[in-house]
Design an enzyme around this catalytic site. Structure first.
Site, PDB file in Angstrom:
ATOM      1  N   ASP A 100     -10.234  -8.126  14.334  1.00 24.03           N
ATOM      2  CA  ASP A 100     -10.805  -7.222  14.088  1.00 24.03           C
ATOM      3  C   ASP A 100     -11.903  -6.347  15.460  1.00 24.03           C
ATOM      4  OD1 ASP A 100      -9.171  -6.190  12.077  1.00 24.03           O
ATOM      5  OD2 ASP A 100     -11.426  -7.590  10.789  1.00 24.03           O
TER       6      ASP A 100
ATOM      7  N   LYS B 114      -0.063  -1.898   6.365  1.00 22.96           N
ATOM      8  CA  LYS B 114      -0.027  -2.013   4.999  1.00 22.96           C
ATOM      9  C   LYS B 114       1.054  -0.425   5.241  1.00 22.96           C
ATOM     10  CE  LYS B 114      -3.934  -3.817   4.388  1.00 22.96           C
ATOM     11  NZ  LYS B 114      -4.763  -3.493   4.880  1.00 22.96           N
TER      12      LYS B 114
ATOM     13  N   ILE C  79       7.644   7.693   2.895  1.00 26.87           N
ATOM     14  CA  ILE C  79       8.917   7.728   1.876  1.00 26.87           C
ATOM     15  C   ILE C  79      10.280   6.462   2.541  1.00 26.87           C
ATOM     16  CG2 ILE C  79       9.308  10.337   1.929  1.00 26.87           C
ATOM     17  CD1 ILE C  79      10.848  10.194   4.253  1.00 26.87           C
TER      18      ILE C  79
ATOM     19  N   THR D  30      11.257   6.431   5.607  1.00 27.25           N
ATOM     20  CA  THR D  30      10.031   6.020   6.953  1.00 27.25           C
ATOM     21  C   THR D  30       9.653   4.648   6.976  1.00 27.25           C
ATOM     22  OG1 THR D  30       9.744   7.959   6.775  1.00 27.25           O
ATOM     23  CG2 THR D  30       7.815   6.780   8.195  1.00 27.25           C
TER      24      THR D  30
ATOM     25  N   GLN E  90     -16.089  -8.214   1.144  1.00 27.97           N
ATOM     26  CA  GLN E  90     -14.984  -8.475  -0.097  1.00 27.97           C
ATOM     27  C   GLN E  90     -16.050  -8.370  -1.419  1.00 27.97           C
ATOM     28  OE1 GLN E  90     -11.576  -8.557   0.914  1.00 27.97           O
ATOM     29  NE2 GLN E  90     -11.816  -9.152   2.776  1.00 27.97           N
TER      30      GLN E  90
ATOM     31  N   ARG F 213     -14.478 -12.708  10.228  1.00 32.47           N
ATOM     32  CA  ARG F 213     -16.025 -12.849  11.241  1.00 32.47           C
ATOM     33  C   ARG F 213     -16.699 -13.769  10.988  1.00 32.47           C
ATOM     34  NH1 ARG F 213     -17.770  -6.938   8.393  1.00 32.47           N
ATOM     35  NH2 ARG F 213     -16.177  -8.356   6.833  1.00 32.47           N
TER      36      ARG F 213
END
Length: 233
Positions: free
Chosen positions: A10, A61, A65, A68, A189, A210
């Site tokens: 990240d 994620k 449709i 796609t 989280q 992290r």
């Protein structure tokens, strides 16, 4: 490759990510590339990780449709990623079409998993989007739908692992974020567990960001986490 650790990359800049990547051993982990990095850096960044012998979990994620999403999953397979995910809330047909499009790839197809309930979400968060169920109830519902669609597994919090293992069987992959070694900050989280605790609960793979990427010595932290994991799982 037998490591259960997936390091979440990240970062805002490619050079920062590659600085971390070049400090760690590809035999000790896989790497997760999410929306921010992929949107900024694209496929060439994934290829740079492959060139360094890392398996890549492309965490985008997908939720759209069915046609796609299926085409996006095929593009991920062509890129050579190890695993890719989509939102189970996209429905059974969306997941089935995504799985079907991978059939020509055979054993070279990436693992295809779904996201059920994001680990940052609690009861109130679900209620606010019209879902009158606890996170656990919704996770079970969507995990069962995922398995019905023929996908390989789900992303789930460690607290959900035991019940999903009972519901979905031993071959269904459980990928677990919300992993924090003892003494780490929980960040954003809400449902968390230590690496050893998650493996003991039945997780197959642990997503850790992290605690490794922001460590003074990422390589040593990664080795330490691997050493802490139960050997019988």
């Amino acid at each position: 490759m037998t490591s259960k650790i997936i390091v979440a990359l990240d970062y805002e800049k490619e050079e920062e990510a590659l600085c971390l990547v070049d400090q760690i051993d590809p035999s000790l982990c896989r790497l997760k590339v999410g929306k921010e990095m992929f949107t900024t850096l694209g496929t060439k960044f994934v290829k740079a990780l492959h060139d360094r012998n890392f398996d890549v979990f492309l965490d985008l994620k997908f939720h759209d449709i069915p046609n796609t999403v299926a085409r996006a999953v095929r593009s991920a397979a062509d890129l050579g990623v190890w695993m890719v995910d989509l939102h189970a809330s996209g429905g059974l047909r969306m997941m089935e079409e995504a799985k079907k499009i991978l059939e020509p790839y055979g054993k070279d197809a990436p693992l295809l998993i779904s996201v059920t309930v994001l680990t940052s979400m609690e009861d109130l968060d679900l209620l606010q989007i019209g879902i009158n169920a606890s996170p656990m109830e919704q996770v079970i519902r969507l995990a069962n739908l995922t398995q019905r669609a023929g996908l390989d597994g789900v992303v789930c919090s460690p607290q959900e692992v035991e019940i999903l293992r009972a519901n979905c069987g031993k071959d269904f992959k459980l990928i677990t974020p919300g992993i924090r070694p003892i003494g780490s900050d929980f960040g954003d989280q809400r449902r968390v567990m230590t690496p050893a605790g998650a493996i003991q609960a039945g997780s197959d793979y642990l997503v850790i960001g992290r605690p490794i990427t922001q460590a003074d010595n990422p390589a040593e932290v990664l080795k330490s986490i691997n050493a802490s994991l139960p050997v019988n799982r």
